[in-house]
Write an enzyme that holds these catalytic residues in place. Structure first.
Site, PDB file in Angstrom:
ATOM      1  N   ASP A   1      -6.008  -8.247   2.044  1.00  8.48           N
ATOM      2  CA  ASP A   1      -6.018  -9.750   1.926  1.00  8.48           C
ATOM      3  C   ASP A   1      -7.023 -10.269   0.765  1.00  8.48           C
ATOM      4  O   ASP A   1      -6.632 -11.191   0.013  1.00  8.48           O
ATOM      5  CB  ASP A   1      -6.675 -10.300   3.130  1.00  8.48           C
ATOM      6  CG  ASP A   1      -5.758 -10.141   4.443  1.00  8.48           C
ATOM      7  OD1 ASP A   1      -4.715  -9.866   4.440  1.00  8.48           O
ATOM      8  OD2 ASP A   1      -6.347 -10.373   5.499  1.00  8.48           O
TER       9      ASP A   1
ATOM     10  N   GLU B   1       3.426   1.489   2.946  1.00  4.78           N
ATOM     11  CA  GLU B   1       4.514   0.463   2.931  1.00  4.78           C
ATOM     12  C   GLU B   1       5.540   0.825   1.738  1.00  4.78           C
ATOM     13  O   GLU B   1       6.636   0.681   2.056  1.00  4.78           O
ATOM     14  CB  GLU B   1       3.778  -0.958   2.600  1.00  4.78           C
ATOM     15  CG  GLU B   1       2.922  -1.362   3.642  1.00  4.78           C
ATOM     16  CD  GLU B   1       1.995  -2.596   3.473  1.00  4.78           C
ATOM     17  OE1 GLU B   1       1.591  -3.196   4.501  1.00  4.78           O
ATOM     18  OE2 GLU B   1       1.718  -2.741   2.342  1.00  4.78           O
TER      19      GLU B   1
ATOM     20  N   ASN C   1       0.908  -1.290  -0.004  1.00  4.16           N
ATOM     21  CA  ASN C   1      -0.160  -0.071   0.136  1.00  4.16           C
ATOM     22  C   ASN C   1       1.079   1.202   0.136  1.00  4.16           C
ATOM     23  O   ASN C   1       2.055   1.081  -0.029  1.00  4.16           O
ATOM     24  CB  ASN C   1      -1.043  -0.041   1.216  1.00  4.16           C
ATOM     25  CG  ASN C   1      -0.452  -0.015   2.547  1.00  4.16           C
ATOM     26  OD1 ASN C   1       0.780   0.473   2.596  1.00  4.16           O
ATOM     27  ND2 ASN C   1      -0.855  -0.602   3.669  1.00  4.16           N
ATOM     28  N   ARG C   2       0.360   2.322  -0.036  1.00  2.93           N
ATOM     29  CA  ARG C   2       1.033   3.656  -0.168  1.00  2.93           C
ATOM     30  C   ARG C   2       2.054   3.700   0.841  1.00  2.93           C
ATOM     31  O   ARG C   2       3.325   4.169   0.782  1.00  2.93           O
ATOM     32  CB  ARG C   2       0.186   4.845  -0.159  1.00  2.93           C
ATOM     33  CG  ARG C   2      -0.589   5.005  -1.574  1.00  2.93           C
ATOM     34  CD  ARG C   2      -1.626   6.152  -1.374  1.00  2.93           C
ATOM     35  NE  ARG C   2      -2.441   6.187  -0.230  1.00  2.93           N
ATOM     36  CZ  ARG C   2      -3.729   6.830  -0.407  1.00  2.93           C
ATOM     37  NH1 ARG C   2      -3.776   7.701  -1.235  1.00  2.93           N
ATOM     38  NH2 ARG C   2      -4.446   6.800   0.821  1.00  2.93           N
TER      39      ARG C   2
END
Length: 311
Positions: free
Chosen positions: A265, A200, A197-198
């Site tokens: 997930d 991470e 994601n952004r």
């Protein structure tokens, strides 16, 4: 228009999910007063609920779409592990569970009042290295029976041997998808797809200003760790796929966001099943984006069915 493969095509897929599992517990109650002991609400518990969390939720998402799945992980010898086994069996998820007697099976307990999360309590420690070494043997044994390998890294220590596992999977010609965590992406070198994601991605590549700088950073990352593609999930901005053919962007599909828990997930599970079924990555991304949009409209860790995705 992206067409979903047939149920039969998805049912033929065999996905091996490896990663950190947890038991999600929800205590639902009524809040009617503030405690006289401290300025906190008093929650009178009316209902308890348990769900599969972490990599177990990823496996459940794969199974809900109709594919076959095996979950490989380490659990403790305790009550939460027994409960996890029961839930996995009830949902027809095959398991290869290593037991570590020193491990507390991860439990995330959420206290809910007036449809709002008031508190989360985590119970956890790190698995023993001997158990993790044995898990590597299990991985090698399971690999030939599966079409796709999906690593769900929650940073809880269960994927210590992921570099060797990716090496084995790639040598066997299996696609490898990784939901990453932490700042060391060298661990994921050689993977087919990673789905940060952004936050991470920024932790690894640094912050960016504008799409041109983002592209430069992702291209450098892809070259550095030799991954085939990066799928960046961007919440309300949708998701962007960076691969050898360029950049493909898909806007967000959520109509109403109720709970983002476990949305990643659902996205990676959908991606694994569809790419395993032979769908090109950009088309699989569109349906994974749709699945993520559906699941954030549900409470807690949730899944998306074939019918919901086909609608």
């Amino acid at each position: 228009m992206t067409t979903l493969p047939s149920r039969e095509r998805l049912a033929a897929q065999r996905v091996l999910v490896v990663g950190d599992v947890m038991l999600d517990r929800y205590w639902h109650g009524a809040v009617e007063r503030i405690s006289p002991e401290a300025p906190v609400p008093v929650v009178r518990i009316e209902r308890e609920e348990e769900r599969l969390g972490g990599a177990a939720n990823v496996a459940l998402n794969v199974r809900t779409l109709g594919a076959r799945v095996t979950l490989l992980t380490v659990v403790g010898n305790d009550e939460p592990a027994r409960r996890l086994r029961e839930l996995l069996h009830e949902r027809d998820i095959a398991t290869a569970l290593r037991e570590d007697k020193q491990l507390y099976t991860i439990v995330k307990l959420r206290v809910i009042g007036r449809a709002q999360q008031l508190l989360r309590v985590d119970f956890e420690n790190e698995p023993d290295h001997e158990a993790l070494g044995e898990m590597l043997d299990d991985f090698a044994a399971q690999l030939p029976q599966h079409d796709v390998v999906l690593f769900s890294d929650y940073g809880k220590g269960g994927l210590t041997h992921i570099p060797r596992m990716i090496e084995l999977a790639r040598a066997a010609g299996k696609p490898v998808l990784v939901d990453p965590k932490g700042s060391d992406y060298q661990r994921y070198a050689g993977a087919s797809i990673i789905t940060p994601n952004r936050g991470e991605l920024a932790q690894v590549a640094g912050a960016w200003k504008g799409e041109a700088e983002l592209l430069k950073k992702v291209d450098a990352l892809r070259a550095d760790i030799a991954v085939g593609a990066v799928l960046l999930t961007r919440s309300e901005e949708g998701m962007t796929l960076f691969d050898a053919s360029g950049v493909t962007h898909e806007p967000a599909r959520a109509r109403e966001v109720f709970d983002v828990t476990g949305a990643g997930d659902t996205v990676i599970a959908t991606l694994a099943v569809l790419t395993g079924a032979g769908m090109p990555l950009p088309e699989a991304m569109r349906l994974a984006n749709k699945a993520g949009g559906i699941v954030v409209g549900k409470f807690g860790t949730a899944t998306v069915s074939y019918d919901e995705l086909a609608a």
